[in-house]
Design a protein around this motif. Structure first.
Motif, short mmCIF file in Angstrom:
data_model
loop_
_atom_site.label_atom_id
_atom_site.label_comp_id
_atom_site.label_asym_id
_atom_site.label_seq_id
_atom_site.Cartn_x
_atom_site.Cartn_y
_atom_site.Cartn_z
N ALA A 162 1.27 1.02 15.02
CA ALA A 162 0.59 -0.54 13.96
C ALA A 162 -0.28 -0.40 12.86
O ALA A 162 -0.41 -0.21 12.04
CB ALA A 162 1.04 -1.80 14.51
N LYS A 163 -1.49 -0.81 13.56
CA LYS A 163 -2.08 -0.39 13.55
C LYS A 163 -2.62 0.60 12.09
O LYS A 163 -3.58 -0.06 10.74
CB LYS A 163 -3.79 -0.87 14.49
N ALA A 164 -2.73 1.53 12.95
CA ALA A 164 -2.98 3.14 12.36
C ALA A 164 -2.27 3.01 10.85
O ALA A 164 -2.48 3.55 9.84
CB ALA A 164 -2.90 3.92 13.22
N ILE A 165 -0.67 2.53 10.90
CA ILE A 165 0.09 2.69 10.18
C ILE A 165 -0.40 1.48 8.67
O ILE A 165 -0.15 2.50 7.50
CB ILE A 165 1.00 2.57 10.57
N VAL A 166 -0.43 0.48 9.29
CA VAL A 166 -0.88 -0.04 7.93
C VAL A 166 -2.23 -0.19 7.24
O VAL A 166 -1.91 -0.22 6.21
CB VAL A 166 -1.07 -1.77 8.78
N VAL B 31 7.76 -12.03 1.16
CA VAL B 31 6.74 -10.80 1.43
C VAL B 31 6.57 -9.43 2.04
O VAL B 31 6.24 -8.53 1.43
CB VAL B 31 5.47 -11.49 1.20
N LEU B 32 6.52 -9.62 2.79
CA LEU B 32 6.40 -8.43 4.10
C LEU B 32 7.98 -7.51 3.11
O LEU B 32 8.06 -6.23 3.63
CB LEU B 32 6.95 -8.33 5.53
N LEU C 179 11.48 2.18 7.06
CA LEU C 179 11.68 2.27 8.71
C LEU C 179 10.26 3.12 9.30
O LEU C 179 10.75 3.43 10.74
CB LEU C 179 12.75 3.56 8.77
N VAL C 180 9.27 2.79 8.14
CA VAL C 180 7.66 2.75 9.32
C VAL C 180 7.15 2.21 9.19
O VAL C 180 6.13 1.63 9.87
CB VAL C 180 7.26 4.11 8.74
N ILE C 181 6.66 1.49 8.28
CA ILE C 181 5.84 0.46 7.76
C ILE C 181 6.51 -0.85 7.95
O ILE C 181 5.08 -1.32 8.66
CB ILE C 181 6.05 0.36 6.10
N LEU C 182 7.66 -1.63 7.69
CA LEU C 182 7.92 -2.21 7.91
C LEU C 182 8.04 -2.68 9.32
O LEU C 182 7.37 -3.94 9.68
CB LEU C 182 9.94 -2.52 8.01
N PRO C 183 7.98 -1.97 10.60
CA PRO C 183 8.16 -2.26 12.11
C PRO C 183 6.79 -2.15 11.90
O PRO C 183 7.22 -3.58 13.46
CB PRO C 183 8.34 -0.96 13.32
N ALA C 184 5.86 -1.41 11.84
CA ALA C 184 4.23 -1.76 12.36
C ALA C 184 4.14 -3.09 11.95
O ALA C 184 3.61 -3.79 12.16
CB ALA C 184 3.61 -0.54 11.45
#
Length: 857
Positions: free
Chosen positions: A419-423, A713-714, A829-834
């Motif tokens: 999660a942190k790396a994706i953000v 917002v997310l 499908l990638v950023i939202l779960p992170a």
């Protein structure tokens, strides 16, 4: 289940009948006016409009000024026919080629007709610029000028043919306009009464050209040709792209569901939505513009979006329940709320285009919004009705196997752990996108709506290289303040009775009419002389207000034209000066040093009087008004790009500021090339307003849906990231920010947020059942994840048929909307779960235990 779906399940035949009758009614309403003139007077017929001038409201100030100036100076839009021959040293100036050109000119003269209301249509014959229609201006002894047709008949010898080129090049009005600078090519300028006739006239010209056998290359171009040609090809493209999009969507859904009968339902929804929307657009009197032509291709993928969610959930659940009603009930209970909000947000994104002050864009946005809601209504009713009508045998093989794919759940867990790396990567992408966005350049050119190898583009390149330019822009100059008034001092030398009678008459025109009447009715020579002297005095007073006879002002104009001539963008300019200086030279035995502005207003007036004895005296009024208080400079630009036109405008502003005119003047621009600049600027500002407003409205709607600003917002982050990345890429690759690009931000906003709404809405429910985000991830990336993924593919790929369109605006829309939707879907499908992983303490506040938050995982 919501009432709409319940009705569809309970009354399937009523739903099908209602849908079929609505489509049939609108189809008949569209077709009837084309079959009967009587019906056409009562109902709105199908009309096509690709005129960029109509991008602006009829009341728009610049458009009103443009039309006023065209009427004031008697100007029309041109079709340009260029004739080039690169194989001969003489180019087209041979007896054979000039005979063909003469025949083509005579043919063009005949392209005139009147419509049902007796309005003139076709070519404006008296204003055609062709060798057989313009004068050769030559000296005929000191103080005399000869006006003869430049080429009344085709030349019989090569010497005569070469003389035509030499004569034309000696006249600045024709040099680099009628005849190319190298003396080898020729261009005909055919003014037309109405721009919409340009395609018809061009086709007739092409038919005539096909009969010539002298090996010359004929090119037909001009903004009017580009716009009308685009209208023809646009209609063809619309008829091709929409079915291709439907075929591709059908193939993708078959791949996902492997049941032809099942996927017929969303195809019916898509077809019915398109037919109803386009029918409503036409019967309400709206025209098919470049934007409206893309409505079917936009509605087609959007219309199946909700249906894919329904079919995906039904497909994955039916194998367990084996009950149509119970399966569709569970599916609709689960999906009706997110489908409603995704449809509303999509509609808001499109409807926001109504805030742009561009009528065709407003129509496009409003009717796509209507189409989206029609598709939602049909999905809620027709799809359940269709499923209830399917036989048990048709659904027997439906369902997923136990060897289900684990790719999506693995993707979910990877997003959870990283999660942190994706953000951090997302933040970096925002920063890079910002840099690219700052490099975007705003530009458009209707001629570039065609492929580089299209005949119009080839003609554009060829003729703008050979001549001064085929893009016309006009600079209007007008004297400030009221025209000169006749005072008692002007009439001081006249007889007291004559003076008193004149002053009592009122304005100058009334005085002149009175003096002419009295002179013509004079009883004796003394009376005649008195009133003739009055007319002379009135002439002197009138000339005081005729500012465009002042040598100082004419010299200022000449200096302005000389400065513009130093610009690489202005290939040629023509104005009142060219007429005055040419005639002045010929009055003084044709000496080149006499090609200049005369030293006095009286001498200027003499050149103008002389010119009016030519075959085309009214040409003078294309450059100056009869009161000599307004003048127009014609500019031939070698490029129709908006940024190039704007550069010319800026150059003039700078020059005028540094070189104030000797007489107070106002100046402004008109012409199609300038109109394009104005509506493009309005497009940019309008799209920014539309995007900002729809962004706020969608955010508010999501806040209402989730009852949480943080969740809302997310949900907006994936779409803003995808839009930012695409527009940043736009800046980096140097793609112009043109009309299609301008509208994509608002279009993609409503579409791209759909994935996030489904993901977040389903995640909240699943966490409520499983107790933690960690345990919910495999479930979220199960049935809901598959439905989202299928929609990403279907909707994203659904626009790709536009990529293969022959018209570049369609290609641009196809490439960028597909990429925005694909990136947004993947980001969801990638950023939202992170993001949910990092914010789960605030998102799931009712879960306080470590197990609930998933922190022990």
């Amino acid at each position: 289940m919501n009432p709409l779906s319940e009705f569809g399940v309970a009354r399937p035949k009523a739903v099908f009948w209602a849908t079929g009758l609505a489509c049939l009614f609108l189809f008949i309403a569209v077709l009837a006016p084309t079959l009967s003139p009587t019906v056409a007077r009562l109902m709105h017929p199908l009309t096509i409009d690709t005129d960029p001038e109509n991008m602006l409201p009829e009341t728009e100030e610049v458009r009103v000024f443009h039309n006023d100036m065209k009427a004031q100076f008697g100007l029309y839009d041109f079709i340009v026919v260029g004739i080039v021959n690169e194989t001969r040293p003489e180019g087209v100036f041979t007896p054979g080629s000039l005979a063909d050109i003469h025949a083509l000119s005579e043919f063009a003269f005949d392209q005139t007709w009147t419509d049902a209301e007796d309005n003139p249509r076709g070519v404006v014959r008296v204003d055609v610029i062709a060798p057989s229609a313009v004068d050769n201006i030559e000296q005929a002894g000191l103080g005399a000028v000869s006006f003869e047709w430049l080429m009344e008949e085709p030349p019989a010898t090569q010497a005569e043919a070469s003389a035509v080129a030499a004569k034309a090049q000696r006249i600045p009005l024709y040099d680099d306009t009628l005849v190319s600078g190298d003396g080898r090519s020729m261009a005909l300028y055919l003014p037309i009464y109405q721009k919409r006739d340009s395609y018809r006239i061009a086709q007739a010209l092409r038919g005539k050209i096909a009969t010539f056998e002298n090996g010359d290359d004929y090119h037909i171009t001009g903004l009017t040709i580009a716009q009308d040609q685009f209208g023809v090809e646009m209609f063809i493209q619309m008829a091709i792209s929409a079915p291709l999009a439907m075929l591709l969507i059908f193939a993708l859904m078959w791949y996902f569901f492997r049941n032809v009968k099942l996927i017929v339902a969303p195809m019916i929804v898509a077809m019915a939505s398109v037919l109803m929307t386009m029918g409503l657009l036409i019967v309400t009197g709206n025209t098919i513009h470049i934007m409206a032509s893309m409505i079917p291709v936009f509605i087609m993928p959007i219309a199946v979006l909700d249906a894919v969610h329904v079919l995906s959930e039904f497909h994955d659940r039916y194998y367990r329940l084996r009950d149509r009603y119970e399966t569709i009930r569970q599916v609709m209970v689960e999906l009706w709320r997110p489908m409603l909000f995704t449809s509303l947000t999509t509609s808001v994104g499109f409807a926001s285009l109504a805030l742009a002050d561009i009528p065709p864009v407003q129509v496009f946005g409003i009717f796509v919004a209507i189409g989206v809601m029609l598709a939602w209504l049909l999905t809620m009713t027709l799809v359940p009705a269709y499923i209830m009508c399917m036989s048990a045998e048709s659904l027997a093989g439906l369902g997923r196997s136990e060897g289900k794919t684990t790719a999506l759940p693995k993707l979910g867990m990877a997003a959870y752990r990283g999660a942190k790396a994706i953000v951090l990567v997302t933040v970096a992408l925002y920063a890079v996108a910002y840099v690219g966005i700052t490099q975007i350049r705003i530009n458009d050119n209707p001629v570039k709506w065609f492929q580089p190898e299209h005949p119009i583009r080839v003609a554009d390149r060829t003729l703008n290289a050979a001549f001064g330019g085929t893009y016309m822009a006009y600079l209007a100059l007008e004297a400030e303040g009221a025209a000169a008034k006749v005072t008692a001092e002007d009439l001081a030398e006249l007889d007291d009775d004559v003076r008193s009678e004149l002053l009592a008459a009122g304005d100058l025109q009334a005085m002149r009419m009175l003096a002419e009447t009295r002179r013509d009715e004079a009883a004796d020579d003394a009376d005649y002389t008195a009133w003739d002297s009055a007319l002379i005095a009135l002439d002197v007073a009138e000339q005081r207000g005729e500012v465009f006879k002042y040598p100082a002002l004419l010299t200022w104009m000449a200096d302005l034209q000389a400065d513009l001539g130093e610009s690489a963008l202005v290939g040629k300019s023509n104005g009142l000066n060219e007429i005055i200086k040419t005639v002045h030279r010929e009055l003084l035995l044709g000496e080149e040093e006499e090609y200049r502005i005369p030293d006095s207003a009286e001498a200027v007036a003499q050149t103008l009087i002389t010119f009016q004895s030519s075959h085309r005296p009214n040409d003078l009024w294309h450059f100056v008004t009869p009161d000599y208080r307004s003048s127009a400079i014609w500019l031939q630009l070698t490029s129709g790009d908006n940024r190039d036109m704007q550069s010319v405008v800026d150059r003039v502003e700078t020059w005028v500021e540094e070189n104030p005119p000797p007489t107070a003047l106002s100046h402004d621009w008109f012409g199609l090339t300038y109109i394009n600049v104005v509506w493009q600027q309005k497009m940019v500002s309008g799209m920014l307003t539309a995007f900002a407003s729809s962004f706020v409205v969608v955010l508010v709607m999501l806040t209402v849906l989730y009852r949480s600003l943080l969740w809302a917002v997310l949900s907006m982050i994936p779409l803003t990231m995808s839009i930012g990345v695409m527009y940043g890429l736009l800046g980096f690759v140097g793609k112009d920010y043109d009309m299609p690009i301008a509208v994509l931000s608002s279009l993609s906003l409503g579409l791209a947020v759909d994935y996030a709404i489904h993901f977040m809405a389903r995640s909240r429910k699943i966490v409520g059942r499983t107790g933690s985000w960690r345990t919910a991830i495999p479930v979220v990336f199960g049935e809901p994840g598959r439905a989202i993924f299928r929609n990403v593919i279907v909707v994203g790929v659904g626009f790709t048929p536009l990529i293969f369109a022959p018209l570049t605006p369609y290609q641009t829309v196809g490439v960028f909307i597909s990429m925005i939707l694909l990136i947004s879907g993947i980001a969801s499908l990638v950023i939202l779960p992170a993001l949910v992983t990092l914010c789960q303490k605030w998102l799931f506040r009712t879960r306080t235990s470590p197990a609930a938050t998933g922190e022990t995982a």
